[in-house]
Design an enzyme around this catalytic site. Structure first.
Site, PDB file in Angstrom:
ATOM      1  N   GLU A 162     -16.636  -7.134  -5.164  1.00  0.00           N
ATOM      2  CA  GLU A 162     -15.199  -6.875  -4.977  1.00  0.00           C
ATOM      3  C   GLU A 162     -14.413  -8.189  -4.998  1.00  0.00           C
ATOM      4  O   GLU A 162     -13.367  -8.297  -5.625  1.00  0.00           O
ATOM      5  CB  GLU A 162     -14.952  -6.157  -3.641  1.00  0.00           C
ATOM      6  CG  GLU A 162     -15.268  -4.669  -3.628  1.00  0.00           C
ATOM      7  CD  GLU A 162     -14.208  -3.829  -4.353  1.00  0.00           C
ATOM      8  OE1 GLU A 162     -13.267  -4.407  -4.935  1.00  0.00           O
ATOM      9  OE2 GLU A 162     -14.341  -2.597  -4.343  1.00  0.00           O
ATOM     10  N   SER A 218      -6.540  -3.755  14.299  1.00  0.00           N
ATOM     11  CA  SER A 218      -5.957  -3.107  15.474  1.00  0.00           C
ATOM     12  C   SER A 218      -6.995  -2.653  16.498  1.00  0.00           C
ATOM     13  O   SER A 218      -6.804  -2.824  17.703  1.00  0.00           O
ATOM     14  CB  SER A 218      -5.107  -1.921  15.026  1.00  0.00           C
ATOM     15  OG  SER A 218      -5.872  -0.999  14.276  1.00  0.00           O
ATOM     16  N   LYS A 251     -12.456  -4.674   1.879  1.00  0.00           N
ATOM     17  CA  LYS A 251     -11.852  -3.876   2.950  1.00  0.00           C
ATOM     18  C   LYS A 251     -12.716  -2.633   3.158  1.00  0.00           C
ATOM     19  O   LYS A 251     -12.896  -1.837   2.237  1.00  0.00           O
ATOM     20  CB  LYS A 251     -10.426  -3.487   2.580  1.00  0.00           C
ATOM     21  CG  LYS A 251      -9.783  -2.570   3.620  1.00  0.00           C
ATOM     22  CD  LYS A 251      -8.323  -2.293   3.327  1.00  0.00           C
ATOM     23  CE  LYS A 251      -7.755  -1.322   4.340  1.00  0.00           C
ATOM     24  NZ  LYS A 251      -6.342  -1.025   4.096  1.00  0.00           N
ATOM     25  N   ARG A 275     -10.861   7.799   3.830  1.00  0.00           N
ATOM     26  CA  ARG A 275     -10.639   6.804   2.775  1.00  0.00           C
ATOM     27  C   ARG A 275     -11.954   6.320   2.137  1.00  0.00           C
ATOM     28  O   ARG A 275     -11.999   5.282   1.502  1.00  0.00           O
ATOM     29  CB  ARG A 275      -9.882   5.610   3.335  1.00  0.00           C
ATOM     30  CG  ARG A 275      -8.561   5.927   4.026  1.00  0.00           C
ATOM     31  CD  ARG A 275      -7.574   4.780   3.877  1.00  0.00           C
ATOM     32  NE  ARG A 275      -6.501   4.751   4.850  1.00  0.00           N
ATOM     33  CZ  ARG A 275      -5.477   5.599   4.900  1.00  0.00           C
ATOM     34  NH1 ARG A 275      -5.413   6.613   4.042  1.00  0.00           N
ATOM     35  NH2 ARG A 275      -4.530   5.462   5.812  1.00  0.00           N
ATOM     36  N   ARG A 294      -3.117   3.118  12.503  1.00  0.00           N
ATOM     37  CA  ARG A 294      -2.625   4.331  11.841  1.00  0.00           C
ATOM     38  C   ARG A 294      -1.619   5.060  12.717  1.00  0.00           C
ATOM     39  O   ARG A 294      -0.708   5.707  12.213  1.00  0.00           O
ATOM     40  CB  ARG A 294      -3.793   5.213  11.409  1.00  0.00           C
ATOM     41  CG  ARG A 294      -4.568   4.547  10.283  1.00  0.00           C
ATOM     42  CD  ARG A 294      -5.748   5.358   9.791  1.00  0.00           C
ATOM     43  NE  ARG A 294      -6.520   4.572   8.833  1.00  0.00           N
ATOM     44  CZ  ARG A 294      -7.691   4.934   8.354  1.00  0.00           C
ATOM     45  NH1 ARG A 294      -8.231   6.084   8.742  1.00  0.00           N
ATOM     46  NH2 ARG A 294      -8.325   4.171   7.488  1.00  0.00           N
ATOM     47  N   CYS A 351      -0.042   4.210   1.852  1.00  0.00           N
ATOM     48  CA  CYS A 351      -0.360   5.190   2.899  1.00  0.00           C
ATOM     49  C   CYS A 351       0.763   5.381   3.921  1.00  0.00           C
ATOM     50  O   CYS A 351       0.929   6.462   4.466  1.00  0.00           O
ATOM     51  CB  CYS A 351      -1.674   4.847   3.592  1.00  0.00           C
ATOM     52  SG  CYS A 351      -1.707   3.222   4.355  1.00  0.00           S
ATOM     53  N   CYS A 395       0.858  -1.178   0.000  1.00  0.00           N
ATOM     54  CA  CYS A 395       0.000   0.000   0.000  1.00  0.00           C
ATOM     55  C   CYS A 395       0.895   1.229   0.000  1.00  0.00           C
ATOM     56  O   CYS A 395       2.104   1.120   0.156  1.00  0.00           O
ATOM     57  CB  CYS A 395      -0.919   0.002   1.216  1.00  0.00           C
ATOM     58  SG  CYS A 395      -2.270   1.193   1.051  1.00  0.00           S
ATOM     59  N   TYR A 442      -3.125  -9.697  15.811  1.00  0.00           N
ATOM     60  CA  TYR A 442      -2.085  -9.281  16.747  1.00  0.00           C
ATOM     61  C   TYR A 442      -2.056 -10.196  17.973  1.00  0.00           C
ATOM     62  O   TYR A 442      -1.171 -10.096  18.801  1.00  0.00           O
ATOM     63  CB  TYR A 442      -2.312  -7.817  17.158  1.00  0.00           C
ATOM     64  CG  TYR A 442      -2.367  -6.890  15.961  1.00  0.00           C
ATOM     65  CD1 TYR A 442      -1.198  -6.408  15.384  1.00  0.00           C
ATOM     66  CD2 TYR A 442      -3.586  -6.539  15.365  1.00  0.00           C
ATOM     67  CE1 TYR A 442      -1.238  -5.590  14.263  1.00  0.00           C
ATOM     68  CE2 TYR A 442      -3.637  -5.731  14.248  1.00  0.00           C
ATOM     69  CZ  TYR A 442      -2.460  -5.256  13.693  1.00  0.00           C
ATOM     70  OH  TYR A 442      -2.503  -4.471  12.576  1.00  0.00           O
ATOM     71  N   LYS A 487     -12.010  -7.564   5.745  1.00  0.00           N
ATOM     72  CA  LYS A 487     -11.375  -6.757   6.791  1.00  0.00           C
ATOM     73  C   LYS A 487     -12.233  -5.554   7.126  1.00  0.00           C
ATOM     74  O   LYS A 487     -12.679  -4.893   6.207  1.00  0.00           O
ATOM     75  CB  LYS A 487     -10.014  -6.287   6.267  1.00  0.00           C
ATOM     76  CG  LYS A 487      -9.281  -5.364   7.204  1.00  0.00           C
ATOM     77  CD  LYS A 487      -8.028  -4.843   6.554  1.00  0.00           C
ATOM     78  CE  LYS A 487      -7.403  -3.814   7.459  1.00  0.00           C
ATOM     79  NZ  LYS A 487      -6.337  -3.103   6.850  1.00  0.00           N
ATOM     80  N   CYS A 507      -3.728   6.342   0.279  1.00  0.00           N
ATOM     81  CA  CYS A 507      -3.215   5.088  -0.271  1.00  0.00           C
ATOM     82  C   CYS A 507      -2.797   5.190  -1.732  1.00  0.00           C
ATOM     83  O   CYS A 507      -2.496   4.179  -2.367  1.00  0.00           O
ATOM     84  CB  CYS A 507      -4.254   3.988  -0.091  1.00  0.00           C
ATOM     85  SG  CYS A 507      -4.674   3.718   1.655  1.00  0.00           S
TER      86      CYS A 507
HETATM   87  C1  PBG Z   1      -2.922   0.041   4.828  1.00  0.00           C
HETATM   88  C2  PBG Z   1      -3.484  -0.807   5.873  1.00  0.00           C
HETATM   89  C3  PBG Z   1      -4.299  -0.465   6.975  1.00  0.00           C
HETATM   90  C4  PBG Z   1      -4.455  -1.627   7.735  1.00  0.00           C
HETATM   91  C5  PBG Z   1      -3.787  -2.638   7.063  1.00  0.00           C
HETATM   92  N1  PBG Z   1      -3.210  -2.129   5.908  1.00  0.00           N
HETATM   93  C6  PBG Z   1      -4.830   0.840   7.424  1.00  0.00           C
HETATM   94  C7  PBG Z   1      -5.792   1.596   6.627  1.00  0.00           C
HETATM   95  O1  PBG Z   1      -6.336   1.149   5.623  1.00  0.00           O
HETATM   96  O2  PBG Z   1      -5.996   2.746   7.020  1.00  0.00           O
HETATM   97  C8  PBG Z   1      -5.213  -1.729   9.024  1.00  0.00           C
HETATM   98  C9  PBG Z   1      -4.770  -2.787   9.944  1.00  0.00           C
HETATM   99  C10 PBG Z   1      -5.280  -2.691  11.332  1.00  0.00           C
HETATM  100  O3  PBG Z   1      -6.054  -1.792  11.707  1.00  0.00           O
HETATM  101  O4  PBG Z   1      -4.881  -3.549  12.120  1.00  0.00           O
HETATM  102  N2  PBG Z   1      -3.788   0.595   3.918  1.00  0.00           N
END
Ligand code: PBG
Length: 324
Positions: free
Chosen positions: A233, A274, A195, A217, A205, A122, A120, A313, A248, A130
């Protein structure tokens, strides 16, 4: 047959039998641990909102991979915190960028570790979006260039799998063609297909220093109420050449995982993100929940919903003490 001849409690009475009839068991084979690579040496920056997780310089990242291997976690997904950022993310595709260097070191020192690279922009763009910004929004087709370039560089350094998380249209096709043209036709693509534009990414982030500096986003990640669109998708990513598709976040989207499982035959991954992790840790710190039992229940529910791979995690903790 009904009560009293049929008694469902019979199968729950004995713990051995309960185990024997258990339908869903999470094992370390299912788990992928996310790790954050940062510049420097001996650096271990705690990620405050994700207790137990750190930004690690490559030397310590290697040590972490060894200790994951020791407890049976054999797959990681890497995120990079670069020294410098640029406008397009192209900086991530240099041979001496953070992820290629991390791949080199892990491959050399922990050869059995299966390395997935998140792909990615970002984390690498000054604006935190991104992709390439044109007229105040992310321009789809120009963004594909840096994604393909990242994948080719990572493949050259021996990455085992690439995982585009940007949500641009057509990126799986572009990446597949790019990899194949360079001879990396055996490198699988795990696409972050469904996603969502989710508030559950907040702690990540901070960890990856990747929050957008303006806007959000919502023009590229999916709107949370959508389910049919998630199927589109996923279907498009399959047509474009994805080997594995991902949903996700995981927990608020178990219905999407289940729908995808019932409809598609390829492996499905789910990202236990996260914010989902942070909520468990925060409640556990206050003594409000039984963390170990909750973690096990959460991972089991994600697998039960139909995912084959779980990015989480909790992977190390689960492997260390919850496996039984
Ligand atoms: C990158 C990305 C993100 C996550 C994984 N790859 C953040 C986003 O899209 O802002 C999130 C992972 C997480 O929250 O654990 N684009």
């Amino acid at each position: 047959m009904s009560f009293p001849t049929t008694r469902l409690r019979r199968l729950r009475y004995n713990p051995v039998l309960r185990d024997m009839v258990t339908e869903t068991k999470v094992t370390t084979d299912d788990l992928i641990m996310p790790l954050f690579a940062c510049p420097g040496k001996g650096v271990k920056n705690p990620i405050v909102s994700m207790p137990g997780n750190y930004q690690l310089s490559i030397d310590l990242l290697v040590e972490e991979c060894k200790s994951l291997m020791n407890v049976g976690v054999r797959a990681i997904i890497l995120f990079g915190i670069p020294e410098e950022k640029d406008e397009t993310g192209m900086i991530a595709a240099h041979d001496d960028a953070i992820i290629p260097k991390a791949i080199d070191a892990i491959k050399k020192n922990v050869p059995g570790m299966y390395i997935i690279a998140d792909v990615c922009n970002c984390e690498y763009t000054t604006h935190g979006h991104c992709g390439v910004i044109v007229d105040g929004d992310v321009e789809n087709d120009q963004t594909l260039d840096s994604l393909v370039a990242q994948c080719i560089t990572f493949a050259k350094h021996g990455v085992d799998m690439v995982a585009p998380s940007d949500m641009m249209d057509g990126r799986v096709k572009a990446i597949r063609e790019g990899l194949d043209k360079e001879g990396y036709y055996m490198t699988p693509i795990m696409a972050y297909s469904a996603k969502y534009a989710s508030a559950f990414y907040g702690p990540f982030r901070d960890a990856a220093d990747s929050a957008p500096k303006f806007g959000n986003r919502a023009t590229y990640q999916m709107n949370p109420p959508q389910t049919n669109e998630a199927m589109r998708e996923i279907e498009l990513d399959i047509i474009e050449g994805a080997d594995i598709v991902m949903v996700k976040p995981a927990l608020s989207y178990l219905d999407i995982i289940r729908r995808a499982r019932d409809r598609f035959d390829l492996p499905i991954a789910a990202y236990n993100v996260s914010g989902e992790f942070a909520m468990v840790k925060a409640a556990a710190e206050r003594g409000w929940i039984d963390e170990d039992r909750i973690v096990k229940e959460i991972l089991t529910s994600i697998k039960r919903a139909g995912s084959d791979l779980i990015l989480t995690y909790h992977a190390k903790q689960f492997a260390e003490k919850l496996l039984k």
